[in-house]
Design an enzyme around this catalytic site. Structure first.
Site, PDB file in Angstrom:
ATOM      1  N   LYS A 198      82.318  51.060  39.941  1.00 31.31           N
ATOM      2  CA  LYS A 198      83.398  51.036  38.964  1.00 31.31           C
ATOM      3  C   LYS A 198      83.104  52.089  37.900  1.00 31.31           C
ATOM      4  O   LYS A 198      82.067  52.056  37.244  1.00 31.31           O
ATOM      5  CB  LYS A 198      83.509  49.658  38.324  1.00 31.31           C
ATOM      6  CG  LYS A 198      84.566  49.595  37.244  1.00 31.31           C
ATOM      7  CD  LYS A 198      84.770  48.198  36.736  1.00 31.31           C
ATOM      8  CE  LYS A 198      85.787  48.184  35.609  1.00 31.31           C
ATOM      9  NZ  LYS A 198      86.008  46.834  35.098  1.00 31.31           N
ATOM     10  N   LYS A 221      83.169  52.242  27.455  1.00 26.49           N
ATOM     11  CA  LYS A 221      82.344  51.427  28.348  1.00 26.49           C
ATOM     12  C   LYS A 221      81.349  52.272  29.142  1.00 26.49           C
ATOM     13  O   LYS A 221      80.869  51.863  30.193  1.00 26.49           O
ATOM     14  CB  LYS A 221      83.259  50.602  29.268  1.00 26.49           C
ATOM     15  CG  LYS A 221      84.199  49.659  28.499  1.00 26.49           C
ATOM     16  CD  LYS A 221      84.948  48.673  29.409  1.00 26.49           C
ATOM     17  CE  LYS A 221      85.824  47.724  28.588  1.00 26.49           C
ATOM     18  NZ  LYS A 221      86.513  46.716  29.431  1.00 26.49           N
ATOM     19  N   LYS A 252      86.611  51.718  42.254  1.00 27.62           N
ATOM     20  CA  LYS A 252      87.649  51.652  41.240  1.00 27.62           C
ATOM     21  C   LYS A 252      87.435  52.731  40.200  1.00 27.62           C
ATOM     22  O   LYS A 252      86.300  52.896  39.772  1.00 27.62           O
ATOM     23  CB  LYS A 252      87.573  50.264  40.600  1.00 27.62           C
ATOM     24  CG  LYS A 252      88.552  50.016  39.508  1.00 27.62           C
ATOM     25  CD  LYS A 252      88.279  48.663  38.933  1.00 27.62           C
ATOM     26  CE  LYS A 252      89.157  48.511  37.711  1.00 27.62           C
ATOM     27  NZ  LYS A 252      88.855  47.335  36.971  1.00 27.62           N
ATOM     28  N   TYR A 317      99.361  46.935  41.864  1.00 27.44           N
ATOM     29  CA  TYR A 317     100.464  46.247  41.174  1.00 27.44           C
ATOM     30  C   TYR A 317     101.777  46.446  41.927  1.00 27.44           C
ATOM     31  O   TYR A 317     102.756  45.769  41.636  1.00 27.44           O
ATOM     32  CB  TYR A 317     100.577  46.763  39.727  1.00 27.44           C
ATOM     33  CG  TYR A 317      99.285  46.531  38.955  1.00 27.44           C
ATOM     34  CD1 TYR A 317      98.987  45.268  38.453  1.00 27.44           C
ATOM     35  CD2 TYR A 317      98.346  47.541  38.806  1.00 27.44           C
ATOM     36  CE1 TYR A 317      97.791  45.032  37.790  1.00 27.44           C
ATOM     37  CE2 TYR A 317      97.148  47.318  38.145  1.00 27.44           C
ATOM     38  CZ  TYR A 317      96.871  46.063  37.643  1.00 27.44           C
ATOM     39  OH  TYR A 317      95.680  45.831  37.004  1.00 27.44           O
TER      40      TYR A 317
HETATM   41  C1  PBG Z   1      87.609  44.337  33.202  1.00 29.83           C
HETATM   42  C2  PBG Z   1      88.537  45.000  34.128  1.00 29.83           C
HETATM   43  C3  PBG Z   1      89.252  46.174  33.866  1.00 29.83           C
HETATM   44  C4  PBG Z   1      90.092  46.355  34.945  1.00 29.83           C
HETATM   45  C5  PBG Z   1      89.852  45.326  35.854  1.00 29.83           C
HETATM   46  N1  PBG Z   1      88.869  44.501  35.340  1.00 29.83           N
HETATM   47  C6  PBG Z   1      89.294  47.025  32.656  1.00 29.83           C
HETATM   48  C7  PBG Z   1      88.099  47.664  32.148  1.00 29.83           C
HETATM   49  O1  PBG Z   1      87.047  47.741  32.782  1.00 29.83           O
HETATM   50  O2  PBG Z   1      88.182  48.099  30.998  1.00 29.83           O
HETATM   51  C8  PBG Z   1      91.080  47.470  35.049  1.00 29.83           C
HETATM   52  C9  PBG Z   1      92.188  47.279  36.009  1.00 29.83           C
HETATM   53  C10 PBG Z   1      93.323  48.207  35.815  1.00 29.83           C
HETATM   54  O3  PBG Z   1      93.285  49.157  35.008  1.00 29.83           O
HETATM   55  O4  PBG Z   1      94.333  47.972  36.486  1.00 29.83           O
HETATM   56  N2  PBG Z   1      86.348  44.142  33.458  1.00 29.83           N
END
Ligand code: PBG
Length: 328
Positions: A198, A221, A252, A317
Site C-alpha cells: 500500500k 502517511k 493499492k 466503487y
Molecule cells: C485507511 C484506508 C485508506 C483507503 C482504504 N483504507 C486511506 C488511507 O490510507 O489514507 C483508501 C481507499 C480509497 O482511496 O478509495 N487505512
C-alpha cells in the site's frame, strides 16, 4: 516470427466480434469485483468528492448489498464514517464490539448471508488525528502499540461475522498476531487479505472525505505507507505478510501500480487483489463530466486491465455499474 509464419496477419482474428470473443485472453465477470461501501449513522449522505457514491445507513446498506449479491458480486468491503464525538487519540472505538462497523456486519450477515463481507482493519476512521495508528508526541505512528489495537479490532470484527479481515494500516508484524488471535478465538475460516503493498498516495483524497478524516489528518502517511519509487520493497512486504499467514494480498492504488500487481503475481503465484481507489474513481467521473470519455468503456477497460496484469479481483466503487454491464 514473420519468417516462420510468412502469411500471419494479426488483424485476421480481430475482424469480427465473435472472433474477438473467441480469442480473448482475459475475461472480466461480476465475480471479479469487490464493492467498497461507506456506512453512516443518521441519514444516507452523498460523498461530495465521489459523485454517485453515498454513505449508507444500515437499512439502505443492506439493500445495496442485496443488489450486489443479485448481480453476482461475491464480496462487499465496509468502511465506517465515525461521528467526531466517538473519535479519540487512541481510536478505541475501533474495537468497541457494538461500533457501527460491527453492527453493519451483523445486519448484512443476517439479511444477506450468501455474500462475503470484507472489513478494513486500521484506526483512521476512529482517530481524532486521522492516522491509521497510535501516534507519539511528535505525531509518529507507533508500530507495536498500534498492532495490538489492530488485533483487538480484528477480533471484534470476526466475532461480528466478518469473512475477510483486511489490515490496511501497514504496521509491521500485524498479520501474524492477528492470525494467532483469530485461531485462538476459533475463527479458523476467517481469511486475511493483507493490504501488503500500500503506497503513500495522492489518490486517497476523496476516501478520507468519505470516512470523515479529511480535515483531521496532520502531516502525511509516508512513515508507514510505501514510497511510490519502490518496487522491490513491495515484494518484501508481500513476502512478510504471506509468511505471517495472509491468504491473499492487495496492491493499492490500482492503475498506476499495475507493474506491482504483475510482479507480485509472477513472484508468488498467490491471489493478488488490486484496489482502484477513490481518486481513480473520481478521475473517471471527472473525465465523463468533462465529456472526455465514455463511462462504460472507461470502467470496463480499466477493470479488464487489472485482470490482464494478473489480479484475481478488483475493489472498485464502480463495481455495481460494471456488474450491470457484465450481466450475461
Ligand atoms: C485507511 C484506508 C485508506 C483507503 C482504504 N483504507 C486511506 C488511507 O490510507 O489514507 C483508501 C481507499 C480509497 O482511496 O478509495 N487505512
Amino acid at each position: 516470427m514473420s519468417a516462420a509464419y510468412p502469411a500471419l496477419r494479426l488483424r485476421r482474428t480481430r475482424a469480427s466480434a465473435w472472433s474477438r470473443r473467441l480469442h480473448a485472453e482475459t475475461l472480466l465477470t461480476p465475480a471479479d469485483l469487490i464493492w467498497p461501501l461507506f456506512v453512516t449513522e443518521g441519514e444516507d449522505t452523498p460523498v461530495r468528492q465521489l459523485p454517485g457514491v453515498t454513505r449508507w445507513t444500515l437499512p439502505s446498506l443492506v439493500e445495496r448489498v442485496r443488489e450486489a449479491r443479485d448481480l453476482g458480486i461475491p464480496v462487499v468491503a465496509l468502511f465506517p464514517n465515525t461521528p467526531q464525538a466517538l473519535r479519540s487519540d487512541d481510536g478505541k472505538e475501533a474495537y468497541n464490539p457494538d461500533n457501527l462497523m460491527c453492527r453493519a456486519i451483523r445486519a448484512i450477515k443476517e439479511a444477506v448471508p450468501d455474500i462475503g463481507v470484507l472489513t478494513d482493519v486500521a484506526l483512521d476512521p476512529y482517530t481524532s488525528h486521522g492516522h491509521d495508528g497510535i501516534v507519539d508526541a511528535a505525531g509518529y505512528v507507533l508500530n507495536d502499540v498500534t498492532a495490538q489495537a489492530l488485533v483487538r479490532q480484528a477480533r471484534v470484527q470476526a466475532a461480528a461475522g466478518s469473512d475477510i479481515i483486511a489490515p490496511s494500516d501497514m504496521m509491521d508484524g500485524r498479520i501474524g498476531i492477528i492470525r494467532a488471535a483469530l485461531e485462538a478465538d476459533g475463527h479458523h475460516n476467517v481469511q486475511i487479505m493483507a493490504y501488503a503493498a500500500k503506497y503513500a498516495s495522492a489518490f486517497y483524497g476523496p476516501f478520507r472525505d468519505a470516512v470523515g478524516s479529511r480535515g483531521l489528518l496532520k502531516g502525511d502517511k509516508k512513515t508507514y505507507q510505501m514510497d511510490p519509487a519502490n518496487h522491490e520493497e513491495a515484494l518484501r512486504e508481500v513476502a512478510l505478510d504471506l509468511a505471517e499467514g495472509a491468504d491473499s494480498v492487495m496492491v493499492k492504488p490500482g492503475l498506476p501500480y499495475l507493474d506491482i500487481v504483475a510482479k507480485v503475481k509472477a513472484e508468488f503465484r498467490v491471489p493478488v487483489f488490486a484496489y482502484q481507489v477513490s481518486g481513480e474513481y473520481a478521475m473517471i467521473e471527472a473525465a465523463v463530466a468533462a465529456g472526455a470519455g465514455d463511462r462504460d468503456a472507461l470502467v470496463l477497460e480499466t477493470l479488464l486491465a487489472f485482470k490482464r496484469a494478473g489480479a484475481s479481483g478488483v475493489l472498485t466503487y464502480h463495481a455495481v455499474h460494471a456488474a450491470r454491464l457484465l450481466q450475461p
